[in-house]
Design a protein around this motif. Sequence first.
Motif, PDB file in Angstrom:
ATOM      1  N   VAL A  13       4.936  -5.194   4.545  1.00 41.28           N
ATOM      2  CA  VAL A  13       4.017  -4.186   5.084  1.00 41.28           C
ATOM      3  C   VAL A  13       3.427  -3.348   3.957  1.00 41.28           C
ATOM      4  N   GLY A  14       4.255  -3.004   2.961  1.00 40.07           N
ATOM      5  CA  GLY A  14       3.759  -2.211   1.846  1.00 40.07           C
ATOM      6  C   GLY A  14       2.700  -2.940   1.034  1.00 40.07           C
ATOM      7  N   ILE A  16       0.690  -5.326   2.109  1.00 40.72           N
ATOM      8  CA  ILE A  16      -0.527  -5.378   2.926  1.00 40.72           C
ATOM      9  C   ILE A  16      -1.248  -4.036   2.912  1.00 40.72           C
ATOM     10  N   ALA A  17      -0.470  -2.945   2.986  1.00 34.79           N
ATOM     11  CA  ALA A  17      -1.081  -1.609   2.949  1.00 34.79           C
ATOM     12  C   ALA A  17      -1.766  -1.355   1.612  1.00 34.79           C
ATOM     13  N   ILE A  18      -1.190  -1.851   0.522  1.00 40.58           N
ATOM     14  CA  ILE A  18      -1.818  -1.685  -0.790  1.00 40.58           C
ATOM     15  C   ILE A  18      -3.169  -2.393  -0.831  1.00 40.58           C
ATOM     16  N   VAL A  20      -5.061  -3.067   1.709  1.00 37.46           N
ATOM     17  CA  VAL A  20      -5.977  -2.329   2.589  1.00 37.46           C
ATOM     18  C   VAL A  20      -6.517  -1.093   1.879  1.00 37.46           C
ATOM     19  N   MET A  21      -5.677  -0.424   1.059  1.00 35.04           N
ATOM     20  CA  MET A  21      -6.108   0.775   0.338  1.00 35.04           C
ATOM     21  C   MET A  21      -7.284   0.485  -0.589  1.00 35.04           C
ATOM     22  N   LEU A  26      -9.483   6.658   1.655  1.00 34.16           N
ATOM     23  CA  LEU A  26      -8.320   7.466   1.992  1.00 34.16           C
ATOM     24  C   LEU A  26      -8.691   8.939   1.957  1.00 34.16           C
TER      25      LEU A  26
END
Length: 680
Positions: A13-14, A16-18, A20-21, A26
């Motif tokens: 998940v981390g 994937i979040a990176i 997406v960032m 943000l």
Amino acid sequence: MKNQQLGKLAVPVGVIAIIVMMVVPLPTFLLDLLIAVNITGALLTLLVSMFVTRALDFSVFPALLLVFTLFRLALNISATRLVLSEGDAGKVIHAFGDFVIAGNLVIGLVVFAILVIVQMIVVTKGAERVAEVGARFTLDAMPGKQMAIDADLNAGLIDEDTARKRRAEVAAEADFHGAMDGGSKFVKGDAIASIIITLINLIGGFAIGMLQMGMSPGDAIHTYSLLSIGDGLVSQIPALLLSVATGLIVTRSATEGDMGSSVLEQLGRHKLALRIVGGAALALCIIPGLPKIPFLLVGAGFLFAAHKIKPPPPVLESAAADDPDRPSPDSPEMLLGEMRVDPLELAIAPDLVDLVDPTGGDLLDRVRALRRKMALELGIIMPPVRTRDDLDLPLSSYAIRISGVDAAAGQAPPGTVLAIGDGLTALPGRAGVEPVFGLAGKWVPSELHYQAELTGATVVDRASVIITHLAEVVRANASRLLGREDVRALVEMVKRTNPVVVDELTPAAMSLGQVQKVLQALLDEGVPIRDLVRIFEALSLRAKVSVDHDGMVEAARAALGPAIAAHHTNDGRLTVITLDPQLEQHLLESLRPGENGNFLAIDGMRAESIVTESGRLIENAEASGVTPALACSPQLRAPLVRLLKAGNRRVSVLSYAEIAESSAQIETMGVVNGAYAGVA
């Protein structure tokens, strides 16, 4: 379990979040939070790299390095988007930029440039080089380490589980250093990317501020330089921490403690050096113009450290002897260890040590392969071969010992190969004999290997000669190498798959010692004991009638009859010699029981005639290219084996029960009837 599930989900998940960032804008509050996470995470990684006792304890570091690099680049991209679009990137970046610039743009740029140079040129470049060399050396040393493990295993110093664990550690070490070699490239690329992003923020922000936002040149330079330098700092500081962590990991040597403990321990061994440094610092106070207080403080600090740091106690022989965990040299445990006789030993002359050298010789590797071959061929677990050099042996020689007694010996001159064949007179070298088959040959220099083959000779290297000889000795002495503990291990192995068979046999019907004697008798006659299930079934049935040794052996051989007959079958034909019916009847009538089984109560002339004629028929058959076996009734088989063995004749004796179920065509090569010669 919850922690494991959380770990499995957090990393994917981390990541994937990176990713997406890098695409999704943000808010400034979330960016401040993630920058704080980045800095503290890099600090945690640095501290862990200092506290681990060895590099493999932090084996996740290369992957963690990649994740932190992606995270930091994602933050750079998000901050750049905010800087160029809104002229604001959150309070953390603004505070870092304002603190470093302190009203002077030139000072801020110089400080930022110095940080980049320190990270990229000093720390990152050095860590990259150390990682590259460490990976190369580790991969080069990997075969030697694996062969050293095999040597310890073959010598019986470690068991199979320990060897498997050490091999896994060697492979993990090679994988780790290879990953670190690649991971250091991430750090270098991240430093370059940070410089490029900072320049983009400076130039792009200056242009956007004046052209789109209507700022004056001074305001645009002040605003966007502050934000650009602040963004560069919040990315360079964690990058510097990870670069230092990378350098610490790849430069860790073989220490047993964490870095801080190792530093204090090793500095404490050199108290004289600390005193000299402290005295030198105090002596600098004499030089005119130098400030006195700093050097006084530093000198006093070194002298105080030299007084307080306690060096580790030296490891002396007396201390080792007083260690309660280590037995003394004259203790029963140590004496019993020195008295232990190895079941199988290969002693080599000092000039043959190159054969077992992990960097060049492959003898130990072949010994390990031989153990597997003997297990599949004979059904026994060949004991570990203790290989050692023996100064008492003549040069170029070796000896194979069983239970400390020489069983065979041979020659293997260094730098030579054994050429077997005719037409070798033109080649230099010394005469030799192939130890197993007794074939004449010549030990020729290794560089003449191909010349010897051109003459039609068979060329064998030294290691192959020794291994072939060792294999033959093991076959000939398999019964001596089958110990009671080995039998117990074989019984336990059968019990795991066929528990009923074992429960019926031992200890109810036969003791472990009786089973051992039967298996040894089978091995003595060259019968493999791989099919233990069938052997145990036959023994359990026979034990209900009688437990006499000969009867038990014959029952086991009858159960293995097809396999025994197949061993003597060639091209679908089973060649045998038989006994004259009258002679066989007479021998059956002469059977008498004895302590070691039945024996033939016949006169010496008749016994000699049987041995002589059997040998003559065997030799005549071998001259025509076949090796027959002697066929007789089951009751006579064991006594005849003893008679022929006493007459120094190695003849395979088969009973009619063993060849009854054979599908091969029986061909008789002769009849032994000369036993009546000379009898009135």
